[in-house]
Design a protein around this motif. Structure first.
Motif, PDB file in Angstrom:
ATOM      1  N   ASP A 164       0.789  -1.177   0.126  1.00 41.06           N
ATOM      2  CA  ASP A 164      -0.004  -0.002   0.105  1.00 41.06           C
ATOM      3  C   ASP A 164       0.744   1.206  -0.082  1.00 41.06           C
ATOM      4  OD1 ASP A 164      -2.258  -1.466   0.090  1.00 41.06           O
ATOM      5  OD2 ASP A 164      -2.339  -1.776   2.073  1.00 41.06           O
ATOM      6  N   SER A 165       2.214   1.311   0.068  1.00 43.25           N
ATOM      7  CA  SER A 165       3.060   2.274   0.358  1.00 43.25           C
ATOM      8  C   SER A 165       2.992   2.870  -0.999  1.00 43.25           C
ATOM      9  CB  SER A 165       4.490   2.144   0.869  1.00 43.25           C
ATOM     10  OG  SER A 165       5.215   3.083   0.968  1.00 43.25           O
ATOM     11  N   MET A 166       3.120   4.176  -1.117  1.00 43.71           N
ATOM     12  CA  MET A 166       3.117   5.050  -2.259  1.00 43.71           C
ATOM     13  C   MET A 166       4.564   5.090  -2.813  1.00 43.71           C
ATOM     14  SD  MET A 166       1.258   6.201  -4.777  1.00 43.71           S
ATOM     15  CE  MET A 166      -0.183   5.857  -3.831  1.00 43.71           C
ATOM     16  N   LEU A 167       5.262   5.315  -1.558  1.00 42.87           N
ATOM     17  CA  LEU A 167       6.692   5.543  -1.780  1.00 42.87           C
ATOM     18  C   LEU A 167       7.193   4.127  -2.398  1.00 42.87           C
ATOM     19  CD1 LEU A 167       9.404   7.022  -1.473  1.00 42.87           C
ATOM     20  CD2 LEU A 167       9.529   6.186   0.925  1.00 42.87           C
ATOM     21  N   ALA A 168       6.938   3.045  -1.993  1.00 43.40           N
ATOM     22  CA  ALA A 168       7.356   1.780  -2.472  1.00 43.40           C
ATOM     23  C   ALA A 168       7.101   1.680  -4.129  1.00 43.40           C
ATOM     24  CB  ALA A 168       6.734   0.531  -1.613  1.00 43.40           C
ATOM     25  N   LYS A 169       5.909   2.158  -4.279  1.00 43.37           N
ATOM     26  CA  LYS A 169       5.219   1.971  -5.687  1.00 43.37           C
ATOM     27  C   LYS A 169       6.267   2.783  -6.705  1.00 43.37           C
ATOM     28  CE  LYS A 169       1.768   0.591  -7.349  1.00 43.37           C
ATOM     29  NZ  LYS A 169       0.405   0.186  -7.460  1.00 43.37           N
ATOM     30  N   VAL A 170       6.542   4.178  -6.138  1.00 52.13           N
ATOM     31  CA  VAL A 170       7.517   5.004  -6.846  1.00 52.13           C
ATOM     32  C   VAL A 170       8.953   4.370  -7.145  1.00 52.13           C
ATOM     33  CG1 VAL A 170       8.434   7.515  -7.040  1.00 52.13           C
ATOM     34  CG2 VAL A 170       6.012   7.024  -6.582  1.00 52.13           C
ATOM     35  N   LEU A 201      12.673   1.396 -10.560  1.00 50.64           N
ATOM     36  CA  LEU A 201      13.597   0.154 -10.786  1.00 50.64           C
ATOM     37  C   LEU A 201      13.120  -0.477 -12.075  1.00 50.64           C
ATOM     38  CD1 LEU A 201      15.597  -1.819  -9.727  1.00 50.64           C
ATOM     39  CD2 LEU A 201      13.557  -2.948  -8.479  1.00 50.64           C
ATOM     40  N   LEU A 202      11.959  -0.449 -12.313  1.00 53.81           N
ATOM     41  CA  LEU A 202      11.424  -1.017 -13.705  1.00 53.81           C
ATOM     42  C   LEU A 202      12.228  -0.149 -14.985  1.00 53.81           C
ATOM     43  CD1 LEU A 202       9.829  -2.724 -15.445  1.00 53.81           C
ATOM     44  CD2 LEU A 202       7.633  -1.237 -15.048  1.00 53.81           C
ATOM     45  N   VAL A 203      12.042   1.227 -14.769  1.00 53.48           N
ATOM     46  CA  VAL A 203      12.711   2.052 -15.906  1.00 53.48           C
ATOM     47  C   VAL A 203      14.055   1.618 -16.152  1.00 53.48           C
ATOM     48  CG1 VAL A 203      13.425   4.426 -16.590  1.00 53.48           C
ATOM     49  CG2 VAL A 203      11.250   3.960 -15.609  1.00 53.48           C
ATOM     50  N   PRO A 247       2.080  -4.450 -11.290  1.00 53.85           N
ATOM     51  CA  PRO A 247       3.588  -4.283 -11.660  1.00 53.85           C
ATOM     52  C   PRO A 247       3.795  -4.716 -13.097  1.00 53.85           C
ATOM     53  CG  PRO A 247       3.902  -4.558  -9.420  1.00 53.85           C
ATOM     54  CD  PRO A 247       2.165  -4.726  -9.581  1.00 53.85           C
ATOM     55  N   VAL A 248       3.161  -5.907 -13.340  1.00 53.59           N
ATOM     56  CA  VAL A 248       3.356  -6.679 -14.781  1.00 53.59           C
ATOM     57  C   VAL A 248       2.674  -5.528 -15.766  1.00 53.59           C
ATOM     58  CG1 VAL A 248       2.504  -8.538 -15.975  1.00 53.59           C
ATOM     59  CG2 VAL A 248       3.185  -9.094 -13.624  1.00 53.59           C
ATOM     60  N   GLN A 249       1.703  -5.174 -15.495  1.00 58.46           N
ATOM     61  CA  GLN A 249       0.982  -4.299 -16.692  1.00 58.46           C
ATOM     62  C   GLN A 249       1.904  -3.050 -16.769  1.00 58.46           C
ATOM     63  OE1 GLN A 249      -2.774  -3.498 -14.185  1.00 58.46           O
ATOM     64  NE2 GLN A 249      -3.821  -4.801 -15.692  1.00 58.46           N
ATOM     65  N   TYR A 250       2.532  -2.543 -15.647  1.00 58.59           N
ATOM     66  CA  TYR A 250       3.535  -1.379 -15.762  1.00 58.59           C
ATOM     67  C   TYR A 250       4.687  -1.884 -16.862  1.00 58.59           C
ATOM     68  CZ  TYR A 250       1.498   2.045 -12.643  1.00 58.59           C
ATOM     69  OH  TYR A 250       0.676   3.040 -12.097  1.00 58.59           O
ATOM     70  N   GLY A 251       5.318  -3.169 -16.572  1.00 58.25           N
ATOM     71  CA  GLY A 251       6.373  -3.602 -17.304  1.00 58.25           C
ATOM     72  C   GLY A 251       5.939  -3.938 -18.896  1.00 58.25           C
ATOM     73  N   LEU A 252       4.673  -4.436 -19.217  1.00 51.43           N
ATOM     74  CA  LEU A 252       4.308  -4.543 -20.520  1.00 51.43           C
ATOM     75  C   LEU A 252       4.261  -3.244 -21.201  1.00 51.43           C
ATOM     76  CD1 LEU A 252       1.573  -7.287 -19.921  1.00 51.43           C
ATOM     77  CD2 LEU A 252       3.637  -7.437 -20.842  1.00 51.43           C
ATOM     78  N   VAL A 253       3.636  -2.150 -20.593  1.00 52.47           N
ATOM     79  CA  VAL A 253       3.595  -0.743 -21.145  1.00 52.47           C
ATOM     80  C   VAL A 253       5.148  -0.472 -21.282  1.00 52.47           C
ATOM     81  CG1 VAL A 253       2.947   1.526 -20.545  1.00 52.47           C
ATOM     82  CG2 VAL A 253       1.483  -0.263 -20.154  1.00 52.47           C
ATOM     83  N   GLY A 254       5.819  -0.534 -20.497  1.00 49.58           N
ATOM     84  CA  GLY A 254       7.510   0.147 -20.772  1.00 49.58           C
ATOM     85  C   GLY A 254       8.166  -1.076 -21.800  1.00 49.58           C
ATOM     86  N   LEU A 255       7.767  -2.110 -21.955  1.00 50.47           N
ATOM     87  CA  LEU A 255       8.496  -2.936 -22.876  1.00 50.47           C
ATOM     88  C   LEU A 255       7.890  -2.507 -24.193  1.00 50.47           C
ATOM     89  CD1 LEU A 255      10.357  -5.387 -23.119  1.00 50.47           C
ATOM     90  CD2 LEU A 255       8.520  -6.778 -22.981  1.00 50.47           C
ATOM     91  N   SER A 256       6.507  -2.201 -24.390  1.00 49.39           N
ATOM     92  CA  SER A 256       5.968  -1.805 -25.751  1.00 49.39           C
ATOM     93  C   SER A 256       6.821  -0.629 -26.190  1.00 49.39           C
ATOM     94  CB  SER A 256       4.503  -1.723 -25.571  1.00 49.39           C
ATOM     95  OG  SER A 256       4.079  -0.641 -24.787  1.00 49.39           O
ATOM     96  N   ILE A 257       6.866   0.246 -25.165  1.00 52.36           N
ATOM     97  CA  ILE A 257       7.635   1.355 -25.867  1.00 52.36           C
ATOM     98  C   ILE A 257       9.121   0.895 -26.229  1.00 52.36           C
ATOM     99  CG2 ILE A 257       8.441   3.695 -25.059  1.00 52.36           C
ATOM    100  CD1 ILE A 257       5.506   3.484 -25.181  1.00 52.36           C
TER     101      ILE A 257
END
Length: 482
Positions: free
Chosen positions: A7-13, A18-20, A361-371
């Motif tokens: 639930d931590s917003m800091l952890a998500k950011v 890290l994903l970038v 996080p998987v959805q974020y990863g797929l979006v970044g990979l598509s770019i």
């Protein structure tokens, strides 16, 4: 603890950052592929230069006057006593440069292929005209005291860096008489670049005029094929040139830029004018004809020549530059890859934040990979299509994919279309950066500042601590013991 991190917003950011960083790995691999394709293009150009013709450097025409210098030296015995005189001699060549040289020509561009790669070539059709001043024997310096010089019949010498590019034999006339050109230039050291050129002995009429110390006008009609670049060496007292071509993307270089040039979509028209007062080309050519190697390249004993020496005289150049090099453009686009991915993920994060949706996080990863895949698609398409068309195709496919994906993820076609519109704007901004090379830094800085400003303004009233705080459980109802 795990729920707190979830639930931590800091952890998500932190996870998005890290994903970038992780997505920089495929970006680096795509950049490596791009560099390999660029190297393959250069190898294709080198192969065509080896099998057909390379860039051309034009030197000449000039006049060589062979002569023999004779002198006497004392002949000594073992004790050093003079017992007579010994005749000595050496053969040399005096160089006569033109008083004036004018080059009038046109460059017809053509494309040659090696695999999928297109390499620019040109055919130069030119007329070189000028004249040699009357010859003064006193201008030839004696290297030995009390020596005598015996002159031989002079010859006209000419050379280009790749003789295979000659389209037929040049037509050379001196003093109105046509001369027959022959291979190699006799009497020059083997380590002289000019020795591999062509020459023509003077005809009877021209030789008679030369011996009577009259000026010799000349004219040479030249048809020459070369790759990419044409260099002309200013060897006369005053060298002028006028070149025109239907190629609309010339690159002017060398030691002397064009004094006047006009570049339009229909081609270019350029004029040069170079005086010997500002050029050392004549000294460089004279040194090459003498076969003098640089002292730093000489052998250890200083008496043995070090072999063929590089010949890079001062010149004025024009190149048929590629209007768009797809590999350099793809490389420039890839440099913005991490920033581009970060901006798209930031937009997805804003949707999650303000629409109170949960993205995995998987959805974020797929979006970044598509770019990241966009840059690979851009490279592949640009080898087959015009760059702007390849960019439009790759960007359109990426925008369509993200629009459909986010319509499902965000549960609304309107939201998916809004996200796709944002990505389309980013692709448009990136193309603006690529198209405006001189303003790329300014536009990039404005883009980053604008996105950061928008993020700060949109989140200026967000209570980040409240977003990370777990909702408190409602108090239990009191039970009446009765």
């Amino acid at each position: 603890m795990l729920q707190l991190l979830k639930d931590s917003m800091l952890a998500k950011v932190g996870g998005l950052l890290l994903l970038v960083l992780l997505l920089c790995i495929p970006l680096a691999e795509i950049d490596r592929i791009n560099n390999e394709r660029g190297d393959s293009q250069r190898e294709a150009a080198a192969e065509l230069a080896a099998t057909y013709a390379g860039p051309q450097t034009v030197v000449g025409p000039l006049l060589l006057v062979p002569y023999v210098e004779r002198w006497m030296e004392p002949l000594r015995d073992a004790q050093g006593k003079v017992i007579g005189q010994e005749a000595r001699s050496k053969e040399m060549a005096h160089v006569v440069f033109p008083d004036k040289l004018h080059i009038e020509g046109s460059m017809t561009p053509q494309q040659r292929y090696r695999g999928i790669f297109k390499i620019p070539f040109y055919t130069l059709d030119a007329t070189l005209s000028g004249g040699f001043a009357a010859f003064d024997p006193e201008a030839v310096a004696h290297s030995e005291p009390d020596s005598k010089i015996e002159f031989k019949a002079p010859l006209v010498a000419f050379n280009v860096s790749d003789l295979r590019g000659l389209d037929g034999s040049p037509a050379l006339t001196v003093n109105g008489a046509e001369l027959r050109l022959r291979q190699r230039v006799p009497g020059l050291p083997d380590d002289s670049w000019f020795a591999n050129g062509i020459h023509a002995p003077l005809g009877a009429a021209a030789l008679a005029a030369w011996q009577s110390r009259a000026a010799l006008p000349f004219e040479m009609k030249l048809s020459l094929v070369g790759q990419d670049t044409l260099s002309m060496v200013p060897i006369s007292e005053e060298t002028s040139a006028h070149l025109k071509s239907p190629w609309a993307h010339p690159s002017f270089g060398g030691r002397f830029l064009a004094a006047k040039r006009e570049v339009t979509p229909q081609g270019f028209d350029a004029h040069w004018r170079v005086s010997s007062l500002v050029s050392s080309a004549r000294e460089q050519v004279r040194a090459d004809l003498a076969g003098r190697a640089d002292a730093t390249a000489a052998s250890a004993n200083g008496n043995v020549r070090a072999g063929p020496q590089p010949f890079n005289p001062q010149s004025f150049d024009v190149s048929l530059a590629q209007p768009i090099n797809v590999y350099s453009m793809s490389t420039r686009a890839g440099k913005y890859g991490a920033l581009f991915i970060g901006l798209v993920l930031m937009a997805a994060f804003m949707f999650e934040l303000f629409r109170k949706l949960r993205l995995h996080p998987v959805q974020y990863g797929l979006v970044g990979l598509s770019i990241a895949i966009f840059f690979l698609l851009l490279l592949a398409l640009s080898e087959k299509l015009a760059f702007w068309l390849a960019y439009a195709g790759a960007a359109g496919a990426s925008v369509l994919l993200l629009g459909i994906y986010f319509a499902a993820v965000l549960g609304s076609w309107k939201r998916g279309a809004g996200f796709a519109a944002f990505v389309a704007v980013l692709y448009g901004a990136l193309y603006g950066l690529l198209a405006s090379e001189s303003n790329a830094l300014l536009l990039g800085a404005l883009l980053i500042f604008g996105m950061l400003s928008a993020l700060m303004l949109m989140t200026r009233k967000v209570d980040w601590y409240a977003l990370s705080r777990r909702p408190e459980a409602a108090p239990a109802a009191l039970v009446d013991p009765a």
